[in-house]
Design a protein around this motif. Structure first.
Motif, short mmCIF file in Angstrom:
data_model
loop_
_atom_site.label_atom_id
_atom_site.label_comp_id
_atom_site.label_asym_id
_atom_site.label_seq_id
_atom_site.Cartn_x
_atom_site.Cartn_y
_atom_site.Cartn_z
N LEU A 46 0.80 -1.22 0.00
CA LEU A 46 0.00 0.00 0.00
C LEU A 46 0.84 1.28 0.00
CD1 LEU A 46 -2.87 -1.01 2.45
CD2 LEU A 46 -2.85 -1.05 -0.04
N ALA A 47 1.83 1.36 0.83
CA ALA A 47 2.63 2.59 0.94
C ALA A 47 3.22 3.03 -0.41
CB ALA A 47 3.73 2.43 1.98
N PRO A 48 3.72 2.11 -1.25
CA PRO A 48 4.27 2.56 -2.55
C PRO A 48 3.25 3.26 -3.45
CG PRO A 48 5.02 0.33 -2.06
CD PRO A 48 3.97 0.68 -1.04
N LEU A 49 1.96 3.02 -3.22
CA LEU A 49 0.93 3.69 -4.03
C LEU A 49 0.86 5.18 -3.77
CD1 LEU A 49 -1.94 1.07 -3.62
CD2 LEU A 49 -0.42 1.35 -5.59
N PHE A 50 1.42 5.61 -2.61
CA PHE A 50 1.29 7.00 -2.22
C PHE A 50 2.62 7.74 -2.19
CE2 PHE A 50 -2.09 4.47 -0.33
CZ PHE A 50 -3.18 5.09 -0.91
N ASP A 51 3.66 7.16 -2.72
CA ASP A 51 4.97 7.82 -2.75
C ASP A 51 5.01 8.89 -3.82
OD1 ASP A 51 6.07 6.44 -0.68
OD2 ASP A 51 7.04 4.94 -1.96
#
Length: 51
Positions: A46-51
């Motif tokens: 999930l975190a990579p979707l918001f980088d």
């Protein structure tokens, strides 16, 4: 007593103190849905979707 939830990605039981609570607006009739995910799945998926 440790309160746990099931990670919605990998299915592992995880302590709520070590989980990420996510809410997702599906923009469908399902509306906004709540999920708990373990930190590993959050950081990997999930975190990579918001980088």
């Amino acid at each position: 007593m440790t309160v746990t939830a099931t990670c919605s990605i990998c299915g592992d039981d995880v302590a709520l103190s070590h989980a990420a609570h996510t809410t997702i607006n599906t923009k469908t009739d399902a509306g906004v849905v709540d999920y708990y995910v373990c930190r590993g799945c959050y950081e990997a998926d999930l975190a990579p979707l918001f980088d």
